[in-house]
Design a protein around this motif. Sequence first.
Motif, short mmCIF file in Angstrom:
data_model
loop_
_atom_site.label_atom_id
_atom_site.label_comp_id
_atom_site.label_asym_id
_atom_site.label_seq_id
_atom_site.Cartn_x
_atom_site.Cartn_y
_atom_site.Cartn_z
N GLY A 144 0.81 -1.22 0.00
CA GLY A 144 0.00 0.00 0.00
C GLY A 144 0.84 1.27 0.00
N LEU A 145 2.02 1.20 0.61
CA LEU A 145 2.89 2.38 0.66
C LEU A 145 3.75 2.55 -0.58
CD1 LEU A 145 4.09 2.15 4.37
CD2 LEU A 145 2.45 3.75 3.41
N THR A 146 4.05 1.46 -1.26
CA THR A 146 4.99 1.53 -2.39
C THR A 146 4.31 1.48 -3.76
OG1 THR A 146 5.34 -0.86 -2.36
CG2 THR A 146 6.85 0.50 -1.05
N TRP A 147 2.97 1.38 -3.82
CA TRP A 147 2.34 1.30 -5.13
C TRP A 147 2.58 2.53 -5.99
CZ3 TRP A 147 -1.30 4.69 -6.82
CH2 TRP A 147 -1.99 5.42 -5.87
N PRO A 148 2.71 3.76 -5.45
CA PRO A 148 3.03 4.89 -6.34
C PRO A 148 4.41 4.73 -7.00
CG PRO A 148 2.14 5.72 -4.28
CD PRO A 148 2.38 4.25 -4.11
N LEU A 149 5.35 4.10 -6.30
CA LEU A 149 6.66 3.89 -6.91
C LEU A 149 6.58 2.95 -8.11
CD1 LEU A 149 8.82 3.36 -3.69
CD2 LEU A 149 8.78 5.36 -5.18
N TRP A 150 5.70 1.99 -8.04
CA TRP A 150 5.57 1.02 -9.13
C TRP A 150 4.70 1.57 -10.26
CZ3 TRP A 150 8.58 -3.06 -9.47
CH2 TRP A 150 9.19 -3.53 -8.32
N LEU A 151 3.69 2.34 -9.95
CA LEU A 151 2.77 2.83 -10.98
C LEU A 151 3.25 4.11 -11.66
CD1 LEU A 151 -0.73 2.14 -9.41
CD2 LEU A 151 0.48 0.83 -11.14
N ALA A 152 4.05 4.91 -11.01
CA ALA A 152 4.50 6.18 -11.58
C ALA A 152 5.23 6.00 -12.92
CB ALA A 152 5.37 6.94 -10.59
N PRO A 153 6.17 5.05 -13.06
CA PRO A 153 6.83 4.91 -14.37
C PRO A 153 5.85 4.51 -15.48
CG PRO A 153 8.10 3.78 -12.69
CD PRO A 153 6.82 4.21 -12.05
N ILE A 154 4.89 3.66 -15.16
CA ILE A 154 3.92 3.24 -16.17
C ILE A 154 3.05 4.43 -16.58
CG2 ILE A 154 1.93 1.74 -16.58
CD1 ILE A 154 3.28 -0.22 -14.56
N LEU A 155 2.60 5.21 -15.59
CA LEU A 155 1.78 6.38 -15.90
C LEU A 155 2.57 7.42 -16.69
CD1 LEU A 155 -0.15 6.84 -12.54
CD2 LEU A 155 -1.03 5.94 -14.69
N LEU A 156 3.83 7.62 -16.35
CA LEU A 156 4.65 8.60 -17.08
C LEU A 156 4.92 8.14 -18.52
CD1 LEU A 156 7.17 9.71 -14.31
CD2 LEU A 156 5.29 11.03 -15.30
N LEU A 157 5.15 6.85 -18.72
CA LEU A 157 5.33 6.35 -20.09
C LEU A 157 4.04 6.52 -20.90
CD1 LEU A 157 7.44 3.12 -19.63
CD2 LEU A 157 8.08 5.18 -20.88
N GLY A 158 2.89 6.23 -20.29
CA GLY A 158 1.61 6.42 -20.98
C GLY A 158 1.38 7.89 -21.32
N LEU A 159 1.68 8.78 -20.39
CA LEU A 159 1.52 10.21 -20.63
C LEU A 159 2.45 10.68 -21.74
CD1 LEU A 159 0.24 12.91 -19.70
CD2 LEU A 159 2.17 13.14 -18.13
N GLY A 160 3.69 10.20 -21.74
CA GLY A 160 4.63 10.56 -22.80
C GLY A 160 4.18 10.06 -24.16
N GLY A 161 3.64 8.84 -24.21
CA GLY A 161 3.11 8.30 -25.47
C GLY A 161 1.93 9.10 -25.97
N TRP A 162 1.03 9.50 -25.06
CA TRP A 162 -0.13 10.29 -25.44
C TRP A 162 0.29 11.65 -25.98
CZ3 TRP A 162 -2.37 14.72 -23.14
CH2 TRP A 162 -3.62 15.06 -23.64
N ILE A 163 1.27 12.31 -25.35
CA ILE A 163 1.76 13.61 -25.81
C ILE A 163 2.43 13.47 -27.18
CG2 ILE A 163 3.46 15.43 -25.35
CD1 ILE A 163 2.81 15.09 -22.37
N ALA A 164 3.24 12.43 -27.34
CA ALA A 164 3.91 12.21 -28.63
C ALA A 164 2.87 11.96 -29.73
CB ALA A 164 4.88 11.05 -28.52
N ARG A 165 1.87 11.15 -29.44
CA ARG A 165 0.84 10.83 -30.44
C ARG A 165 0.08 12.08 -30.84
NH1 ARG A 165 -4.51 7.98 -28.97
NH2 ARG A 165 -5.54 8.04 -30.97
N SER A 166 -0.29 12.91 -29.86
CA SER A 166 -1.05 14.12 -30.20
C SER A 166 -0.19 15.12 -30.97
CB SER A 166 -1.62 14.76 -28.93
OG SER A 166 -0.57 15.20 -28.09
N SER A 167 1.10 15.20 -30.67
CA SER A 167 1.94 16.13 -31.44
C SER A 167 2.18 15.64 -32.86
CB SER A 167 3.27 16.36 -30.72
OG SER A 167 4.06 15.21 -30.75
N PHE A 168 2.27 14.32 -33.07
CA PHE A 168 2.42 13.78 -34.43
C PHE A 168 1.14 13.99 -35.24
CE2 PHE A 168 5.81 10.76 -32.73
CZ PHE A 168 6.85 11.54 -33.21
N ARG A 169 -0.02 13.92 -34.58
CA ARG A 169 -1.27 14.15 -35.28
C ARG A 169 -1.38 15.59 -35.74
NH1 ARG A 169 -6.18 11.10 -32.15
NH2 ARG A 169 -5.71 9.00 -32.93
#
Length: 173
Positions: A144-169
């Motif tokens: 319960g205390l460490t789940w942000p450490l595990w989920l943050a990289p996945i969320l940041l990669l998803g956010l980066g992919g979404w930004i890249a996709r929208s800029s290419f569009r």
Amino acid sequence: MSGRNVFPLTLAGGVRGGDSPCQPSARSRHALPRPLPRAGGEILAALLLCISPAFAQPVTPPAHYANVQLTDPAKEASARALMETLRCLVCQGQSIADSDADMAADMRALVRERIERGEKPASIRDWLIARYGDYVTYDPPLSGLTWPLWLAPILLLGLGGWIARSSFRRRAR
């Protein structure tokens, strides 16, 4: 000049040069404050007591296995592998294998002593986690205390992919 000082100086006892010692002038009475009574060695002792921890050095020598390898190469390799997965609690950016801190040296000695006695690295690691918390390891378990450490990289990669996709569009239009 009639023998008097051009710039009157206040002498000890509040008397200006050339004035009568029985009646000091009003100006000389308020010129300098009276000195405070001496506190003796009490102030010096308090000052030394306050600054002495700054000059303190550890008086105990480092533990035997802190900087000495085990005689059995297989046990030393096992100890070294475990030490590289444990974080120095002082440096926080280095493993205990790489750190020069006294705490890391004590932890290295502890790991080597326990491996020399035949303990498994997993049990030593569990004991250190129980004693120092999940922070001591570079690979904290999912809780319960460490789940942000595990989920943050996945969320940041998803956010980066979404930004890249929208800029290419936008460029394609």
